[in-house]
Design a protein around this motif. Structure first.
Motif, mmCIF file in Angstrom:
data_model
loop_
_atom_site.group_PDB
_atom_site.id
_atom_site.type_symbol
_atom_site.label_atom_id
_atom_site.label_comp_id
_atom_site.label_asym_id
_atom_site.label_seq_id
_atom_site.Cartn_x
_atom_site.Cartn_y
_atom_site.Cartn_z
ATOM 1 N N GLN A 89 58.983 26.696 29.524
ATOM 2 C CA GLN A 89 60.003 27.618 29.048
ATOM 3 C C GLN A 89 60.902 28.152 30.165
ATOM 4 N N GLY A 90 60.717 27.656 31.378
ATOM 5 C CA GLY A 90 61.620 28.009 32.464
ATOM 6 C C GLY A 90 61.450 29.413 33.021
ATOM 7 N N VAL A 91 60.227 29.949 32.972
ATOM 8 C CA VAL A 91 59.977 31.259 33.583
ATOM 9 C C VAL A 91 60.214 31.166 35.085
ATOM 10 N N ARG A 92 60.885 32.146 35.634
ATOM 11 C CA ARG A 92 61.286 32.077 37.040
ATOM 12 C C ARG A 92 60.230 32.583 38.004
ATOM 13 N N HIS A 93 59.463 33.616 37.596
ATOM 14 C CA HIS A 93 58.533 34.254 38.525
ATOM 15 C C HIS A 93 57.197 34.536 37.837
ATOM 16 N N LEU A 94 56.118 34.375 38.586
ATOM 17 C CA LEU A 94 54.782 34.675 38.077
ATOM 18 C C LEU A 94 54.011 35.445 39.134
ATOM 19 N N ILE A 95 53.441 36.572 38.739
ATOM 20 C CA ILE A 95 52.658 37.412 39.657
ATOM 21 C C ILE A 95 51.224 37.426 39.156
ATOM 22 N N PHE A 96 50.321 37.006 40.037
ATOM 23 C CA PHE A 96 48.949 36.715 39.644
ATOM 24 C C PHE A 96 47.962 37.725 40.215
ATOM 25 N N SER A 97 47.070 38.176 39.343
ATOM 26 C CA SER A 97 46.013 39.110 39.700
ATOM 27 C C SER A 97 44.831 38.332 40.265
ATOM 28 N N SER A 98 44.723 38.297 41.600
ATOM 29 C CA SER A 98 43.624 37.579 42.241
ATOM 30 C C SER A 98 42.634 38.582 42.841
ATOM 31 N N THR A 99 41.813 38.138 43.763
ATOM 32 C CA THR A 99 40.697 38.954 44.210
ATOM 33 C C THR A 99 40.265 38.626 45.627
ATOM 34 N N ALA A 100 39.694 39.618 46.292
ATOM 35 C CA ALA A 100 39.114 39.400 47.614
ATOM 36 C C ALA A 100 37.882 38.521 47.554
ATOM 37 N N ALA A 101 37.354 38.290 46.349
ATOM 38 C CA ALA A 101 36.177 37.429 46.214
ATOM 39 C C ALA A 101 36.466 35.989 46.612
ATOM 40 N N VAL A 102 37.742 35.621 46.781
ATOM 41 C CA VAL A 102 38.060 34.259 47.234
ATOM 42 C C VAL A 102 37.617 34.032 48.677
ATOM 43 N N TYR A 103 37.395 35.122 49.435
ATOM 44 C CA TYR A 103 37.008 34.986 50.834
ATOM 45 C C TYR A 103 35.511 34.762 51.014
ATOM 46 N N GLY A 104 34.708 35.192 50.065
ATOM 47 C CA GLY A 104 33.272 35.130 50.256
ATOM 48 C C GLY A 104 32.820 36.161 51.272
ATOM 49 N N ALA A 105 31.788 35.815 52.039
ATOM 50 C CA ALA A 105 31.275 36.739 53.055
ATOM 51 C C ALA A 105 32.325 36.932 54.142
ATOM 52 N N THR A 106 32.655 38.189 54.434
ATOM 53 C CA THR A 106 33.769 38.458 55.338
ATOM 54 C C THR A 106 33.381 39.194 56.607
ATOM 55 N N GLY A 107 32.186 39.764 56.709
ATOM 56 C CA GLY A 107 31.836 40.546 57.878
ATOM 57 C C GLY A 107 32.359 41.963 57.770
#
Length: 348
Positions: free
Chosen positions: A107-125
């Protein structure tokens, strides 16, 4: 043009809807109301009850309302639950996000803002983690979000839209104006649970793990006020509209508080004591997760204004008290309706 907010009847999504309306945007909400509430959606927004995983519905909504940008909050967020139900999380978070992206592309949407998470890093120290840190999610929740980020990256490169991924750390608090807050029944958010205990809605609160390598043995998290978070989303949209390239940024304050420190704040501000049960650590929990928010400051121009634990706690407590009053009103209303029906039946 109009903005679509998926999951706009939920905790963060409902705050986003209010912030967009306050900024003069036209807003459509798509939510299946599994964990969200119709009453949590600002009345000025158009609510469509439906599933973001339904491609025909999503495309029809985008076309009918001439959607220019999408804020994607719909999804499942309980880390331990993702460990016991990984396929459910890959379906609701990853597969449904793919469906949304495809519909947006068609449908030609121009912009998408996504709700992500710090859980993508795993163990971080113990040090603040930047966006360039290794991506090693340790739970299906984190992996489901990382896979969605990858789809956004590849689809944007192929189809020419722009996006922003915001990696949340620990979102807490409630709208300072009292319009919405964390309302999910059975929610596992630490502050929500502590506020419920302080107001007598729970008999106790459980602390999972007391021998982590932290200053008091409990997990440390970067607790961030939800209003500051949605402000970062508004800035992300403005940046994309002005020609900014796709971006991934952390959303946090860059400093953390322990589980026990947050509980102490709730006790002090509420003036109430409550039982704290010390339990074994949960699978998937990490000792310390703190953001490096430098990129958000530099790229978005983001300047948080509620960076204060007591402020976060006070707003959460105010909302929890408002929920209690709302629940009481609903209980009394149902009681009166039952009495009225019983009276009519008796008279007949």
């Amino acid at each position: 043009m109009t903005v679509l907010v998926t999951g706009g009847a939920g905790y963060i999504g409902s705050h986003m809807v209010w912030a967009l309306l306050d900024a003069g945007e036209r807003v459509v909400v798509l939510d299946r109301l599994t964990t969200g509430f119709e009453w949590a959606v600002a009345p000025q927004a158009k609510l469509i009850v439906g599933d973001v995983g339904d491609p025909n519905l999503v495309e029809a909504v985008i076309e009918q309302y001439e959607i220019e940008a999408v804020f994607h909050f719909a999804g499942s967020v309980v880390v331990p639950e993702s460990v016991s139900d990984p396929l459910g999380y890959y379906h609701n978070n990853t597969s449904n996000t793919r469906t949304l992206i495809e519909a947006a592309v068609r449908q030609g949407v121009r912009h998408l803002i996504f709700s992500s998470t710090a859980a993508v890093y795993g163990a971080t120290g113990s040090e603040p983690v930047s966006e360039d840190a290794p991506l090693r999610p340790e739970t299906p929740y984190g992996m489901s979000k990382l896979m969605s980020e990858m789809m956004l990256r590849d689809a944007a490169a192929a189809h020419g839209f722009t996006y922003t991924c915001l990696r949340y750390f620990n979102v807490s608090g409630a709208d300072p104006l009292g319009r919405t807050g964390q309302s999910t029944q059975g929610a596992t958010h630490l502050l929500k649970v502590a506020c419920e205990a302080a107001l007598g809605k729970r008999a106790s609160i459980s602390v999972f793990g007391t021998d982590y390598p932290t200053r008091d043995g409990t997990c440390i998290r970067d607790f961030m006020h939800v209003t500051d978070l949605v402000d970062a989303h508004l800035l992300a949209l403005a940046r994309l509209r002005s020609g900014g390239v796709s971006l991934t940024v952390n959303c946090g304050y860059g400093r953390g508080f322990s589980v026990l420190e947050l509980i102490d704040s709730v006790r002090r501000i509420s003036g109430m004591d409550f039982k704290v049960e010390l339990c074994e650590p949960r699978s998937g929990d990490m000792p310390s997760v703190i953001a490096d928010p430098t990129r958000a400051h530099e790229e978005l121009g983001w300047k948080p204004v509620h960076d204060n634990l007591d402020k976060i706690v006070a707003d959460a407590l105010s909302w929890e008290a408002a929920l209690a009053r709302r629940d009481l009103r609903e209980t009394l209303k149902r009681s009166r309706e039952r009495d009225s029906i019983a009276g009519r039946l008796s008279a007949s």
